[in-house]
Design an enzyme around this catalytic site. Sequence first.
Site, mmCIF file in Angstrom:
data_model
loop_
_atom_site.group_PDB
_atom_site.id
_atom_site.type_symbol
_atom_site.label_atom_id
_atom_site.label_comp_id
_atom_site.label_asym_id
_atom_site.label_seq_id
_atom_site.Cartn_x
_atom_site.Cartn_y
_atom_site.Cartn_z
ATOM 1 N N CYS A 291 26.524 -27.912 -9.119
ATOM 2 C CA CYS A 291 27.280 -27.857 -10.374
ATOM 3 C C CYS A 291 28.159 -29.078 -10.572
ATOM 4 O O CYS A 291 28.597 -29.343 -11.693
ATOM 5 C CB CYS A 291 28.107 -26.577 -10.442
ATOM 6 S SG CYS A 291 29.151 -26.303 -9.015
ATOM 7 N N GLU B 97 33.557 -19.676 -10.962
ATOM 8 C CA GLU B 97 33.213 -21.059 -10.621
ATOM 9 C C GLU B 97 31.850 -21.302 -11.238
ATOM 10 O O GLU B 97 30.837 -20.825 -10.726
ATOM 11 C CB GLU B 97 33.220 -21.245 -9.101
ATOM 12 C CG GLU B 97 33.382 -22.703 -8.669
ATOM 13 C CD GLU B 97 32.093 -23.486 -8.770
ATOM 14 O OE1 GLU B 97 31.891 -24.177 -9.811
ATOM 15 O OE2 GLU B 97 31.276 -23.409 -7.846
#
Length: 477
Positions: A284, A250
């Site tokens: 993110c 991720e």
Amino acid sequence: MNLRDFYPLYLNNKPEQPNTDLAVTDKFTGEVAFRTAQATPEIIDQAIAGAVRAAEPMARLASYEKRDVLDHCAARFRDRFDELAYALCVEAGKPIGDSEGEVTRLIDTFRIAAEESTRNYGEVQPLDISPRAKGYLGIWKRVPIGPCSFISPFNFPLNLAAHKIAPAIAMGCPFVMKPASLTPLGALIIGEVLAETELPEGAFSILPAHREGADLFTTDERFKLLSFTGSAEVGWALKAKAGKKKVTLELGGNAAVIVDQDADLDHALERIVFGAFYQSGQSCIGVQRILIHEAIYDRFKEMLVAKTKTLVAGNPHDRKTFIGPMISEKEAQRLKGWIDEAVAAGATLLCGGKLDGAMMEATLLENVPAGCDANKEEAFGPLANLARFSDWKQALAQVNASRYGLQAGIFTADIHKVLEAWDTLEVGGVVVNDISSYRVDNMPYGGVKDSGLGREGIRFAMEDMSEIRNLIIRRKV
């Protein structure tokens, strides 16, 4: 509320204090807030050996036993809510309101995992698709993949650790975790709560360690899965070294939102400013690129600049604070350099841009050239860029003009444009009439391209932490 001076690591379910080598700072004051034990390669090796021994007893745990462990954790996190939020505010510099929000999500994540722990379903599959298979029946189930290696990041040190730990327990996988050395305390408190349960010895180890001494988390073949959350550069490098184990990543993004001419601008304003500058932009999926239809561009730009200038920056313990410090002065200086580079290349600074230690002002740029780091890379700080578009397909192409593909947001009332975006955008998730940074903890979450491999969200992480085991039965016919 005070933190303890020293915190242990957790080795094979037990607290150990072999040293106090890791100093963790208060990210607002810069002073050492506490110290934790730091794992050596020898300690990491012992943890991996313990996880291997625990693989069989973990796999044998009944669904209700795993559920009870996870329910216990959720209850204890509620009991320790204020402590967890305060610790997060100190070690990450996250404003206290945002810290409390992350503790709430931590509880949600363990609660969801408790529910999913009793839903590990399989399937009966008819195999008689041709005469040669007449009388054959297939049945498959999911079984734990085995010992897992987890590396979690600094920006959500509670909930992103939970998104690895909770599904591992729900699936029955032992694990060894390396929390970020800048923010290890959240994971260690999770370990303290797990140590109150009756998980098999070796079921978990939580080991703060610097990257330089933690190669075993990546290279050791006793691990069957590596799950990493962090930067793209580090993540893909780890995958190259991981050997035969499964790898889930991720990673980063430079997420875009599109604001079409029919959007509710007041709603879009509130959500986009939040998405761009929440926890100093250190997410993110934080909003980095804002694409605005030319018919509303000037008006919406004015609204964005005015709203951004009202954001309160300062001490994260003050409830009025919206923007706290970035994780380090080094990272703040890096982002300041990107802003200066963009302006020198022709971008317009609309507001912000000033730096004081680790405190970076909320910054809006306009017309950032495509080749600048502020546009093409992950800012991971309080920076967003504005650009105009005239055609919907052009806007979709601009979103896709990135090596990243985590999530995107679109603001429009046109269902046909929504469906076209869903078909066209090269991302893991499209969020309609909200920001790219919207996430619910049970949904499939992850990215494509340089943004990663695999999906989080408890049920989907459990799939990555398991393997299909088939049973074929020949019946008398």
